[in-house]
Design an enzyme around this catalytic site. Structure first.
Site, PDB file in Angstrom:
ATOM      1  N   ILE A   1       0.698  -1.029   0.082  1.00  0.00           N
ATOM      2  CA  ILE A   1       0.059   0.018  -0.099  1.00  0.00           C
ATOM      3  C   ILE A   1       0.746   1.376   0.057  1.00  0.00           C
ATOM      4  O   ILE A   1       0.671   2.359  -0.613  1.00  0.00           O
ATOM      5  CB  ILE A   1      -0.960  -0.026   1.227  1.00  0.00           C
ATOM      6  CG1 ILE A   1      -2.077  -1.027   0.888  1.00  0.00           C
ATOM      7  CG2 ILE A   1      -1.673   1.360   1.436  1.00  0.00           C
ATOM      8  CD1 ILE A   1      -2.925  -1.251   2.029  1.00  0.00           C
TER       9      ILE A   1
ATOM     10  N   GLY B   1       2.265   2.658  -3.319  1.00  0.00           N
ATOM     11  CA  GLY B   1       1.291   3.629  -4.236  1.00  0.00           C
ATOM     12  C   GLY B   1       0.828   4.957  -3.314  1.00  0.00           C
ATOM     13  O   GLY B   1       0.507   5.825  -4.009  1.00  0.00           O
ATOM     14  N   HIS B   2       1.040   4.781  -2.183  1.00  0.00           N
ATOM     15  CA  HIS B   2       0.372   5.734  -1.293  1.00  0.00           C
ATOM     16  C   HIS B   2       1.340   6.250  -0.382  1.00  0.00           C
ATOM     17  O   HIS B   2       1.387   6.053   0.971  1.00  0.00           O
ATOM     18  CB  HIS B   2      -0.821   5.508  -0.440  1.00  0.00           C
ATOM     19  CG  HIS B   2      -1.708   6.528   0.059  1.00  0.00           C
ATOM     20  ND1 HIS B   2      -1.393   7.201   1.183  1.00  0.00           N
ATOM     21  CD2 HIS B   2      -2.912   7.060  -0.505  1.00  0.00           C
ATOM     22  CE1 HIS B   2      -2.446   7.890   1.370  1.00  0.00           C
ATOM     23  NE2 HIS B   2      -3.095   7.901   0.371  1.00  0.00           N
ATOM     24  N   PHE B   3       2.432   7.145  -0.645  1.00  0.00           N
ATOM     25  CA  PHE B   3       2.824   7.518  -1.979  1.00  0.00           C
ATOM     26  C   PHE B   3       4.433   7.228  -2.378  1.00  0.00           C
ATOM     27  O   PHE B   3       5.203   6.955  -1.456  1.00  0.00           O
ATOM     28  CB  PHE B   3       2.507   9.119  -2.192  1.00  0.00           C
ATOM     29  CG  PHE B   3       1.116   9.574  -2.027  1.00  0.00           C
ATOM     30  CD1 PHE B   3       0.221   9.508  -3.044  1.00  0.00           C
ATOM     31  CD2 PHE B   3       0.763   9.911  -0.614  1.00  0.00           C
ATOM     32  CE1 PHE B   3      -1.078  10.066  -2.723  1.00  0.00           C
ATOM     33  CE2 PHE B   3      -0.505  10.460  -0.427  1.00  0.00           C
ATOM     34  CZ  PHE B   3      -1.317  10.302  -1.522  1.00  0.00           C
TER      35      PHE B   3
ATOM     36  N   ILE C   1       2.522   7.241   3.234  1.00  0.00           N
ATOM     37  CA  ILE C   1       1.626   7.723   4.410  1.00  0.00           C
ATOM     38  C   ILE C   1       0.351   6.484   4.438  1.00  0.00           C
ATOM     39  O   ILE C   1      -0.091   5.960   3.756  1.00  0.00           O
ATOM     40  CB  ILE C   1       1.265   8.987   4.498  1.00  0.00           C
ATOM     41  CG1 ILE C   1       0.612   9.413   3.231  1.00  0.00           C
ATOM     42  CG2 ILE C   1       2.432   9.958   4.912  1.00  0.00           C
ATOM     43  CD1 ILE C   1      -0.107  10.927   3.361  1.00  0.00           C
TER      44      ILE C   1
END
Lengths: 156, 95
Positions: free
Chosen positions: A34, A37-39, A44
């Site tokens: 996760i 991609g974030h970020f 975060i």
């Protein structure tokens, strides 16, 4: 936390059936897809997962107050605020308290803290129904055991 | 009754952003005002707080689903207000 399986609560620290409050602990993983991609370059915790963590915390409070006879489902999120970033590896303390217990629904307020500092909070509405099938009840029993749900808090 | 209706109509108007002057005692919360079950939870919460009662939504819903009652009995506002008055009176009698 096991983000892929939405297991966001690690351990119940305190359940107060009189005050109708709960405090849990949740360890944000240091690494997870996760965060890729974030970020990219600035990982975060997604706000939606902080909301879900508050919902799961509130849910366990309601499961207890409903004597493990009914299953709460998140119905509405209000006044959700992401007040500060939550980053990989941080230890979350999540608190929830009952605001109102209606007929077939309940409202809670919840907070996510890191080292005592507020990072997120929300007011959450749940509808609740009797456990719809034995599978779900069995799953909840297993999760309760894993997170240290205090069975002695329930009425015999 | 009028006092109860005024309070309930104000709650509905503010909660669901419905013009107050379109809400009448004969309005059906679902059929006329378009309030869905989730919005009605907000209304129930506000009514519970304002009147110090607990609207028995589950019992009402069950009665409607079982064909033992109609939605009009509970969700036409003049009838809803009558139920609220009954709950308030029952609470007062029990106090």
């Amino acid at each position: 936390m096991d983000l892929q399986y939405f297991r966001l609560i690690d351990r119940i620290l305190d359940l107060n059936m009189v005050e109708k409050t709960i405090t849990v602990e949740a360890q944000v993983p240091a690494q997870n897809t996760i965060f890729e991609g974030h970020f990219p370059g600035y990982p975060i915790m997604p706000g939606v997962l902080l909301i879900e963590s508050m919902a799961q915390t509130s849910g366990w409070l309601l499961v207890a107050l409903l004597n493990f006879e009914r299953m709460p489902f998140l119905a509405a999120v209000k006044e959700a605020k992401m007040r500060g970033f939550v980053t990989p590896g941080e230890l979350l303390t999540i608190e929830a308290s009952l605001v109102h217990e209606g007929s077939g629904y309940a409202i809670t307020e919840a907070k996510v803290k890191v080292a005592g500092k507020l990072r997120s909070n929300a007011t959450l509405t749940f509808s609740h129904i009797p456990f719809p099938n034995p599978d779900l009840r069995g799953h909840m029993d297993a999760v309760a055991k894993r997170i240290g749900f205090p069975q002695q808090a329930l009425q015999p | 009754m009028s006092s109860t209706f005024d309070q309930v109509a104000t709650i509905i108007a503010e909660t669901c952003d419905i013009p107050r002057d379109t809400i009448t005692p004969d309005s059906h919360a679902i059929d006329d005002l378009g309030i869905d079950s989730l919005d009605f939870l907000d209304i129930a919460f506000a009514i519970d707080k304002a009147f110090g009662i607990k609207l028995p939504l589950e019992k009402w819903t069950q009665e409607v689903n079982d064909g033992k009652a109609t939605t009009e009995q509970y969700f036409v506002l003049k009838n809803l207000c009558a139920r609220i008055d009954e709950l308030v009176a029952a609470k007062g009698a029990g106090a």
